[in-house]
Scaffold this motif. Structure first.
Motif, PDB file in Angstrom:
ATOM      1  N   UNK A 194       0.799  -1.232   0.000  1.00 37.39           N
ATOM      2  CA  UNK A 194       0.000   0.000   0.000  1.00 37.39           C
ATOM      3  C   UNK A 194       0.832   1.283   0.000  1.00 37.39           C
ATOM      4  N   UNK A 195       1.875   1.303  -0.808  1.00 34.06           N
ATOM      5  CA  UNK A 195       2.695   2.503  -0.951  1.00 34.06           C
ATOM      6  C   UNK A 195       2.178   3.364  -2.089  1.00 34.06           C
ATOM      7  N   UNK A 196       2.281   4.679  -1.915  1.00 34.86           N
ATOM      8  CA  UNK A 196       2.168   5.636  -3.012  1.00 34.86           C
ATOM      9  C   UNK A 196       3.592   5.997  -3.406  1.00 34.86           C
ATOM     10  N   UNK A 197       3.853   6.017  -4.713  1.00 34.05           N
ATOM     11  CA  UNK A 197       5.200   6.292  -5.196  1.00 34.05           C
ATOM     12  C   UNK A 197       5.248   7.676  -5.837  1.00 34.05           C
ATOM     13  N   UNK A 198       6.141   8.526  -5.323  1.00 33.47           N
ATOM     14  CA  UNK A 198       6.353   9.873  -5.837  1.00 33.47           C
ATOM     15  C   UNK A 198       7.652   9.911  -6.627  1.00 33.47           C
ATOM     16  N   UNK A 199       7.654  10.624  -7.728  1.00 38.01           N
ATOM     17  CA  UNK A 199       8.867  10.801  -8.526  1.00 38.01           C
ATOM     18  C   UNK A 199       9.171  12.280  -8.658  1.00 38.01           C
ATOM     19  N   UNK A 200      10.394  12.664  -8.329  1.00 38.10           N
ATOM     20  CA  UNK A 200      10.800  14.058  -8.462  1.00 38.10           C
ATOM     21  C   UNK A 200      11.302  14.296  -9.878  1.00 38.10           C
ATOM     22  N   UNK A 201      10.507  14.983 -10.699  1.00 39.39           N
ATOM     23  CA  UNK A 201      10.874  15.213 -12.098  1.00 39.39           C
ATOM     24  C   UNK A 201      10.067  16.374 -12.667  1.00 39.39           C
ATOM     25  N   UNK A 202      10.603  16.999 -13.705  1.00 40.68           N
ATOM     26  CA  UNK A 202       9.882  18.064 -14.407  1.00 40.68           C
ATOM     27  C   UNK A 202       9.191  17.474 -15.628  1.00 40.68           C
TER      28      UNK A 202
END
Length: 250
Positions: free
Chosen positions: A167-175
């Motif tokens: 049950x993870x939400x995955x965030x990606x740091x990108x433009x």
């Protein structure tokens, strides 16, 4: 290459703690430096040796050691299952996921950021990634002894496991065109934060498996922040929101 020596005051002091993830075999001190550490070394049954500055420079092949070093056992990486079995520091788990970070100073800085913002672990690839070495340990300022690091063959497989089984939400740091302001991210769930390679960013394939792409508002004068700087800004926002969640729960 196996990890043999770590150096610098904070990395070595963190490593001689009995709870450290780095296991020290022997400590080297230059002449009469750091006398206050000798009782702690004796208490923890860690051998130490007094050597000259020249000998320390030759041993480490660097002068940036602050007159202290430790000969250590090679780093024992966690498996993903081991990482997931650990009790989270807070109500929700936080993992830092690094996609091919090549610079050891950036890698060490990100370990420091993760530990300083109560992340529960770091996930990296077993290739195309900076190795754990003395420079990483120095840049981490002791975090290498604190935050567990997991090495995997495939980041996509790892994040799918986080999402589908835990049950993870995955965030990606990108433009990207679909990126949202990192300040709009909700932190009331298990989170994984992906930081990409210094030059290429996050691989396009990996981006397709994320739940949110986030970006940091900034001036048009420059294209982007350094990877470790961006990591620190977003990780600290997650930490602040996590502290607020803990306060509301209590």
């Amino acid at each position: 290459m196996a990890l043999e020596y770590i150096y610098g005051y904070h990395p070595v002091v963190a490593a001689i703690n009995p709870q450290s993830l780095i296991k020290v075999r022997k400590v080297f001190l230059v002449q009469d430096k750091y006398r206050e550490l000798k009782p702690e070394l004796s208490k923890n049954k860690i051998e130490y040796e007094i050597i000259s500055l020249e000998a320390m420079n030759n041993l480490l092949k660097t002068t940036k050691h602050q007159n202290i070093a430790a000969y250590v056992k090679n780093y024992d990486y966690f498996t993903l299952d081991q990482l997931l079995s650990l009790q989270p520091i807070n109500k929700f788990a936080r993992f830092l996921i690094l996609d091919r970070i090549s610079d050891p100073h950036n890698f060490g800085s990100m370990l420091r950021i993760g530990a300083g913002n109560d992340f529960d672990g770091v996930i990296i690839l077993n290739r195309n990634q900076s190795e754990i070495n003395g420079a990483v340990a120095k840049a981490s300022a002791g975090a290498l002894s604190i935050i567990p690091i997991c090495q995997v063959k495939n980041l996509t497989t790892a994040i799918n496991k986080l999402k589908n089984e835990h049950n993870f939400w995955i965030l990606a740091a990108a433009k990207t065109d679909k990126a949202i302001d990192y300040l709009d991210v909700k932190c009331d769930s298990n989170l994984g934060l992906i930081i990409g390679n210094e030059g290429e960013g996050i691989s396009p394939k990996l981006l397709t498996h994320t739940d949110f792409v986030v970006q940091i508002p900034m001036s048009n004068n420059i294209e982007s922040f350094n990877a470790s700087v961006a990591c620190g800004i977003i990780a600290n926002h997650i930490y602040i929101q996590t502290v607020k969640l803990n306060t509301n729960i209590s």
